[in-house]
Structure formats: structure tokens, C-alpha cells
Design a protein around this motif. Structure first.
Motif, PDB file in Angstrom:
ATOM      1  N   LEU A 162      69.063 -20.726  67.813  1.00 24.66           N
ATOM      2  CA  LEU A 162      67.751 -20.506  67.201  1.00 24.66           C
ATOM      3  C   LEU A 162      67.604 -19.072  66.718  1.00 24.66           C
ATOM      4  CD1 LEU A 162      65.383 -22.511  69.559  1.00 24.66           C
ATOM      5  CD2 LEU A 162      65.813 -22.965  67.141  1.00 24.66           C
ATOM      6  N   LYS A 163      68.081 -18.134  67.513  1.00 26.39           N
ATOM      7  CA  LYS A 163      67.993 -16.728  67.118  1.00 26.39           C
ATOM      8  C   LYS A 163      68.769 -16.472  65.835  1.00 26.39           C
ATOM      9  CE  LYS A 163      67.292 -14.991  71.819  1.00 26.39           C
ATOM     10  NZ  LYS A 163      67.858 -14.182  72.932  1.00 26.39           N
ATOM     11  N   SER A 164      69.865 -17.194  65.658  1.00 24.35           N
ATOM     12  CA  SER A 164      70.674 -17.005  64.452  1.00 24.35           C
ATOM     13  C   SER A 164      69.974 -17.537  63.207  1.00 24.35           C
ATOM     14  CB  SER A 164      72.033 -17.708  64.607  1.00 24.35           C
ATOM     15  OG  SER A 164      71.890 -19.122  64.572  1.00 24.35           O
ATOM     16  N   LEU A 165      69.007 -18.451  63.399  1.00 28.89           N
ATOM     17  CA  LEU A 165      68.257 -18.999  62.272  1.00 28.89           C
ATOM     18  C   LEU A 165      67.156 -18.067  61.798  1.00 28.89           C
ATOM     19  CD1 LEU A 165      67.754 -22.704  63.461  1.00 28.89           C
ATOM     20  CD2 LEU A 165      69.467 -21.833  61.857  1.00 28.89           C
ATOM     21  N   ALA A 166      66.761 -17.124  62.649  1.00 27.42           N
ATOM     22  CA  ALA A 166      65.634 -16.242  62.335  1.00 27.42           C
ATOM     23  C   ALA A 166      66.017 -15.271  61.228  1.00 27.42           C
ATOM     24  CB  ALA A 166      65.202 -15.484  63.584  1.00 27.42           C
ATOM     25  N   GLY A 167      65.141 -15.141  60.241  1.00 23.71           N
ATOM     26  CA  GLY A 167      65.395 -14.232  59.123  1.00 23.71           C
ATOM     27  C   GLY A 167      64.378 -13.134  59.069  1.00 23.71           C
ATOM     28  N   GLU A 168      64.376 -12.399  58.005  1.00 29.12           N
ATOM     29  CA  GLU A 168      63.449 -11.290  57.818  1.00 29.12           C
ATOM     30  C   GLU A 168      62.184 -11.773  57.116  1.00 29.12           C
ATOM     31  OE1 GLU A 168      63.926  -8.425  59.230  1.00 29.12           O
ATOM     32  OE2 GLU A 168      65.812  -9.207  59.980  1.00 29.12           O
ATOM     33  N   SER A 169      61.199 -10.904  57.086  1.00 28.18           N
ATOM     34  CA  SER A 169      59.944 -11.206  56.399  1.00 28.18           C
ATOM     35  C   SER A 169      60.202 -11.422  54.911  1.00 28.18           C
ATOM     36  CB  SER A 169      58.958 -10.049  56.593  1.00 28.18           C
ATOM     37  OG  SER A 169      57.842 -10.209  55.759  1.00 28.18           O
ATOM     38  N   ILE A 170      59.646 -12.495  54.384  1.00 27.59           N
ATOM     39  CA  ILE A 170      59.820 -12.779  52.959  1.00 27.59           C
ATOM     40  C   ILE A 170      59.211 -11.675  52.102  1.00 27.59           C
ATOM     41  CG2 ILE A 170      59.063 -14.328  51.100  1.00 27.59           C
ATOM     42  CD1 ILE A 170      59.435 -16.652  52.976  1.00 27.59           C
ATOM     43  N   SER A 171      58.026 -11.213  52.495  1.00 26.05           N
ATOM     44  CA  SER A 171      57.316 -10.240  51.662  1.00 26.05           C
ATOM     45  C   SER A 171      57.914  -8.852  51.733  1.00 26.05           C
ATOM     46  CB  SER A 171      55.844 -10.163  52.100  1.00 26.05           C
ATOM     47  OG  SER A 171      55.754  -9.614  53.397  1.00 26.05           O
ATOM     48  N   GLY A 172      58.496  -8.519  52.875  1.00 26.77           N
ATOM     49  CA  GLY A 172      59.001  -7.168  53.077  1.00 26.77           C
ATOM     50  C   GLY A 172      57.908  -6.158  53.338  1.00 26.77           C
ATOM     51  N   LEU A 173      56.651  -6.620  53.473  1.00 25.29           N
ATOM     52  CA  LEU A 173      55.531  -5.698  53.672  1.00 25.29           C
ATOM     53  C   LEU A 173      55.406  -5.249  55.120  1.00 25.29           C
ATOM     54  CD1 LEU A 173      52.876  -7.546  51.488  1.00 25.29           C
ATOM     55  CD2 LEU A 173      53.972  -5.372  50.959  1.00 25.29           C
ATOM     56  N   GLY A 174      55.836  -6.083  56.067  1.00 28.13           N
ATOM     57  CA  GLY A 174      55.665  -5.756  57.475  1.00 28.13           C
ATOM     58  C   GLY A 174      56.958  -5.332  58.124  1.00 28.13           C
ATOM     59  N   THR A 175      56.868  -5.007  59.414  1.00 27.81           N
ATOM     60  CA  THR A 175      58.048  -4.549  60.135  1.00 27.81           C
ATOM     61  C   THR A 175      58.744  -5.674  60.877  1.00 27.81           C
ATOM     62  OG1 THR A 175      56.690  -4.000  62.067  1.00 27.81           O
ATOM     63  CG2 THR A 175      57.074  -2.248  60.463  1.00 27.81           C
ATOM     64  N   GLY A 176      58.073  -6.809  61.054  1.00 33.39           N
ATOM     65  CA  GLY A 176      58.645  -7.878  61.865  1.00 33.39           C
ATOM     66  C   GLY A 176      59.030  -9.084  61.047  1.00 33.39           C
ATOM     67  N   GLY A 177      60.248  -9.584  61.228  1.00 32.17           N
ATOM     68  CA  GLY A 177      60.657 -10.843  60.630  1.00 32.17           C
ATOM     69  C   GLY A 177      60.555 -11.945  61.662  1.00 32.17           C
ATOM     70  N   MET A 178      61.192 -13.091  61.400  1.00 31.63           N
ATOM     71  CA  MET A 178      61.130 -14.206  62.334  1.00 31.63           C
ATOM     72  C   MET A 178      61.821 -13.879  63.649  1.00 31.63           C
ATOM     73  SD  MET A 178      59.638 -17.098  62.462  1.00 31.63           S
ATOM     74  CE  MET A 178      59.266 -17.401  60.744  1.00 31.63           C
ATOM     75  N   SER A 179      62.822 -12.996  63.608  1.00 29.69           N
ATOM     76  CA  SER A 179      63.538 -12.650  64.839  1.00 29.69           C
ATOM     77  C   SER A 179      62.609 -11.987  65.855  1.00 29.69           C
ATOM     78  CB  SER A 179      64.725 -11.732  64.529  1.00 29.69           C
ATOM     79  OG  SER A 179      64.287 -10.533  63.920  1.00 29.69           O
ATOM     80  N   THR A 180      61.708 -11.114  65.383  1.00 31.35           N
ATOM     81  CA  THR A 180      60.787 -10.471  66.319  1.00 31.35           C
ATOM     82  C   THR A 180      59.764 -11.463  66.854  1.00 31.35           C
ATOM     83  OG1 THR A 180      59.291  -9.733  64.551  1.00 31.35           O
ATOM     84  CG2 THR A 180      61.049  -8.218  65.209  1.00 31.35           C
ATOM     85  N   LYS A 181      59.481 -12.508  66.089  1.00 30.64           N
ATOM     86  CA  LYS A 181      58.560 -13.534  66.571  1.00 30.64           C
ATOM     87  C   LYS A 181      59.203 -14.348  67.692  1.00 30.64           C
ATOM     88  CE  LYS A 181      56.016 -13.554  62.295  1.00 30.64           C
ATOM     89  NZ  LYS A 181      56.505 -12.182  62.033  1.00 30.64           N
ATOM     90  N   LEU A 182      60.490 -14.596  67.595  1.00 33.44           N
ATOM     91  CA  LEU A 182      61.180 -15.277  68.681  1.00 33.44           C
ATOM     92  C   LEU A 182      61.267 -14.378  69.915  1.00 33.44           C
ATOM     93  CD1 LEU A 182      64.109 -17.256  67.003  1.00 33.44           C
ATOM     94  CD2 LEU A 182      61.893 -18.091  67.797  1.00 33.44           C
ATOM     95  N   GLN A 183      61.457 -13.077  69.702  1.00 28.89           N
ATOM     96  CA  GLN A 183      61.440 -12.144  70.838  1.00 28.89           C
ATOM     97  C   GLN A 183      60.089 -12.194  71.536  1.00 28.89           C
ATOM     98  OE1 GLN A 183      62.367  -8.266  69.261  1.00 28.89           O
ATOM     99  NE2 GLN A 183      64.393  -8.882  68.532  1.00 28.89           N
ATOM    100  N   ALA A 184      59.022 -12.181  70.735  1.00 32.48           N
ATOM    101  CA  ALA A 184      57.674 -12.251  71.295  1.00 32.48           C
ATOM    102  C   ALA A 184      57.458 -13.559  72.048  1.00 32.48           C
ATOM    103  CB  ALA A 184      56.639 -12.097  70.183  1.00 32.48           C
ATOM    104  N   ALA A 185      57.973 -14.638  71.482  1.00 34.21           N
ATOM    105  CA  ALA A 185      57.828 -15.945  72.125  1.00 34.21           C
ATOM    106  C   ALA A 185      58.562 -15.995  73.459  1.00 34.21           C
ATOM    107  CB  ALA A 185      58.349 -17.041  71.196  1.00 34.21           C
ATOM    108  N   GLU A 186      59.720 -15.349  73.526  1.00 36.19           N
ATOM    109  CA  GLU A 186      60.455 -15.292  74.800  1.00 36.19           C
ATOM    110  C   GLU A 186      59.655 -14.537  75.852  1.00 36.19           C
ATOM    111  OE1 GLU A 186      65.109 -15.451  74.959  1.00 36.19           O
ATOM    112  OE2 GLU A 186      64.512 -13.852  73.583  1.00 36.19           O
TER     113      GLU A 186
END
Length: 366
Positions: free
Chosen positions: A197-221
Motif C-alpha cells: 500500500l505504501k508503494s501505491l502512495a504518490g505525491e500531491s497532484i496540485s503540488g501546492l501542499g507539502t503532503g502527498g498520499m504517503s504522508t496520509k498513510l503515515q498519519a493513518a498508521e
């Protein structure tokens, strides 16, 4: 539904609709949904990004060097503008808000963690909605939490929340990058976060923020280990917050750990490690599968200098962090007793603080 506590994290791309300025209509829609929850007796905490974007807008989009000082300048201007906007919009519904600006230093030891928790609970108990942001105007790299996804997980732990809602520029986590693969499918529910699942996480599409999907999985953990359900969903979806609360299938739901940590361990998530120890395979297995404490015999390396009672990282022999806990011995003592049996501690040191280096009651697995 009985009253619950919800933490709602809003990324910069959600607040700006992917543009360069804050979108007042989008933010008002979020406020409207929060008002609905508020009327139903629920407690709401908002973790908001957007201070730097608000600062750029307020200053007329100046051309600044790409330095930390420039970002802190923008955040310093923008934090006031951002909280003012939240105050104006919530005042439409006669709801009071309170600002909390946090850095890792506010969460790194138990006393400050509990103080932040007390303030947060006081706001909630007085029907005030906390608006939380990382204090980018003063935070350095050493004391930053790192991104507002992880900050929202820590806020959820502070509040003992029922759900953490991460609103972003994507519908949730997909089986592949939907920007590149038309066959990518939304993952509706996750029971366990693994390396795939972590390997599926990508970066923010917009590039406006600092967190992509990977940081969301970290937060979820982080939140999941405290027994908090996490939902990742698109902030652009109509009525998204209310749908999530009413258990409509929206985004990706990440189930919490079935055996969450007791509350007294929660502060460890915010504590920066003062050093680390590396364990052999036997000791790693004892921690991860048997819930054991760390004995000196299983320690093969001690890194950095730290004192007794500080939080340290626990690594496997590949250098991967597997746990974090409060050490019963300082680094010099651990170097002396590493690889030895527990009964030899007193003979080697001339004293002992118990026969374990880190007790399982003072440790969390990662």
C-alpha cells in the motif's frame, strides 16, 4: 448517533481549489457542514493548511527567494489572514473558534503533550472549535512536525477523536496512479497498511501542499494505533464531510488497530527520538510477535548520545525503525551492557534500573 469527536484536516489544494488563492466559497461550504455536525452535538477540530498561500495572496504574490525565511515570512503574514477568514465564516453561524499553533516541541515530552491536550479539551468542552496549524512562522526543521497530515493524527490523539478525516485533491488511495493509469481503481477500505500500500502512495497532484498520499498513510498508521478510524476523501465532493459521518461509501476508509495503545503511550508519537538502538533478529521477533520488552542481550548497536528517560528509536539490523520507547539506561550504559545477559547489568555498571533496557509498557511499535 451519539456525539463523537471528528478531526478534519484540509490540504492547501482543497482550500484553494487547486489555484493560488484561498477559495472562500469552498471554505464556507466546509464551515456549513461543520455547523451541521455542531448542531448535532458533535465536537469538531479543524487542522488547516493554507497559511503560506494566504500570505502570498495578501502580499500580491511577490517574487521571493526559495528559502525557509521566505516561507516563514509568508506564513507569518498568512496565519493571521487564515484564522481571520475562519473566524469570519464561523461567525455566520455564531460559532466561536480558537487558534492553536503547534510545533513538535509542544508534543515532544509528556508534560507539554498533556498541556496541549488540556487546552484542546478545554476549547471543546466550551463549545469552541479549535483551528490547528503548524507554527510555520517560527518552526525550524528540527521542531517541525513535518506536514499537516501527521499533525492532524497527533491532534486526533490529543482529542481522543473517533474519526480523522483527511480531505485532499484525490478521491482516496488507488490501486495505481490514476493520473497515469486509466484502469486504476479506488480502494474503498483498508484493514492493514503494508509495504504494498505504501508503494501505491504518490505525491500531491496540485503540488501546492507539502503532503502527498504517503504522508496520509503515515498519519493513518499513527491514528490507527490509537484506535482512530481514518478516511481519505476528495474535498471537492459535495457534502463530503456529512457523507463520511453518515457512513456513506466515500473515499478510502482505513480501519483502526483492533488492539489500540493505552492513552498514556500516545505522547510517544510526537516525541522526537534522541538516539537509537539496533537489535538482532531474535529481539526484533520478541517485540513484534510476542509483545516483549528489550533485553540488553538483543542489542547489537547503540547510536548517538542520550540520557535515561529519553525517547529512542528501535531499529532492526536493516536500519528500519520498528519501535519507539523510553530507555531505562543512558547511551553509555547501554553500550556497556549491549549483548550481555540481564543478570550481568549490576556487575558491569555497578548499579541497575531493572533488567530490561526498554520495557514494553513504555514502548510503541511502528
Amino acid at each position: 448517533m451519539k456525539p463523537q469527536t471528528f478531526v478534519i484536516k484540509l490540504g492547501t489544494s482543497v482550500l484553494t481549489c487547486g489555484k493560488t488563492s484561498l477559495n472562500r466559497a469552498r471554505i464556507l461550504e466546509i464551515v456549513r457542514q461543520c455547523h451541521q455536525l455542531y448542531q448535532q452535538g458533535h465536537k469538531i477540530i479543524i487542522v488547516t493548511s493554507g497559511a503560506i498561500a494566504a500570505g502570498r495572496e495578501a502580499l500580491g504574490y511577490p517574487e521571493l527567494p526559495n528559502t525557509i525565511a521566505s516561507k516563514q515570512l509568508l506564513a507569518s503574514v498568512g496565519q493571521g489572514k487564515l484564522i481571520q477568514l475562519w473566524e469570519q465564516l464561523f461567525s455566520i453561524y455564531q460559532i466561536a473558534i480558537g487558534q492553536m499553533l503547534l510545533t513538535r516541541a509542544d508534543l515532544e515530552d509528556r508534560e507539554r503533550f498533556l498541556n496541549a491536550k488540556d487546552v484542546l479539551q478545554a476549547l471543546l468542552n466550551n463549545h469552541i472549535i479549535p483551528i490547528i496549524n503548524e507554527n510555520d512562522a517560527v518552526a525550524t526543521a528540527e521542531i517541525k512536525v513535518g506536514d499537516n497530515d501527521n499533525l492532524s493524527a497527533l491532534a486526533a490523539i490529543l482529542a481522543q477523536a473517533n474519526k480523522l478525516i483527511l480531505l485532499t485533491d484525490q478521491e482516496g488511495l488507488f490501486t495505481a496512479d490514476p493520473r497515469k493509469d486509466a484502469t486504476a481503481k479506488l480502494i474503498n477500505e483498508i484493514a492493514t497498511i503494508d509495504e504494498h500500500l505504501k508503494s501505491l502512495a504518490g505525491e500531491s497532484i496540485s503540488g501546492l501542499g507539502t503532503g502527498g498520499m504517503s504522508t496520509k498513510l503515515q498519519a493513518a498508521e499513527i491514528a490507527g494505533k490509537a484506535g482512530i478510524e481514518v478516511i481519505i476523501a476528495a474535498g471537492s465532493r459535495s457534502n463530503v464531510i456529512m457523507d463520511i459521518v453518515q457512513n456513506v461509501q466515500v473515499g478510502t476508509r482505513i480501519k483502526p488497530c483492533q488492539t489500540p495503545l493505552e492513552h498514556r503511550k500516545h505522547w510517544l508519537f510526537g516525541a522526537p527520538p534522541a538516539g537509537s538502538i539496533t537489535l538482532d533478529d531474535g529481539a526484533v521477533n520478541a517485540i513484534l510477535t510476542q509483545g516483549g520488552s528489550i533485553l540488553p542481550k538483543g542489542i547489537i548497536q547503540v547510536s548517538d548520545n542520550f540520557s535515561r528517560g529519553e525517547v529512542i528509536d528501535v531499529l532492526n539490523h536493516h536500519g528500519q525503525s520498528i519501535a519507539r520507547g523510553v530507555t531505562r539506561y543512558n547511551s553509555d550504559a547501554l553500550k556497556q551492557i549491549a549483548g550481555h545477559h540481564s543478570q550481568d547489568i549490576s556487575k558491569l555498571l555497578g548499579y541497575e534500573y531493572g533488567r530490561v533496557a526498554l520495557h514494553r509498557d513504555d514502548m510503541i511499535t511502528i
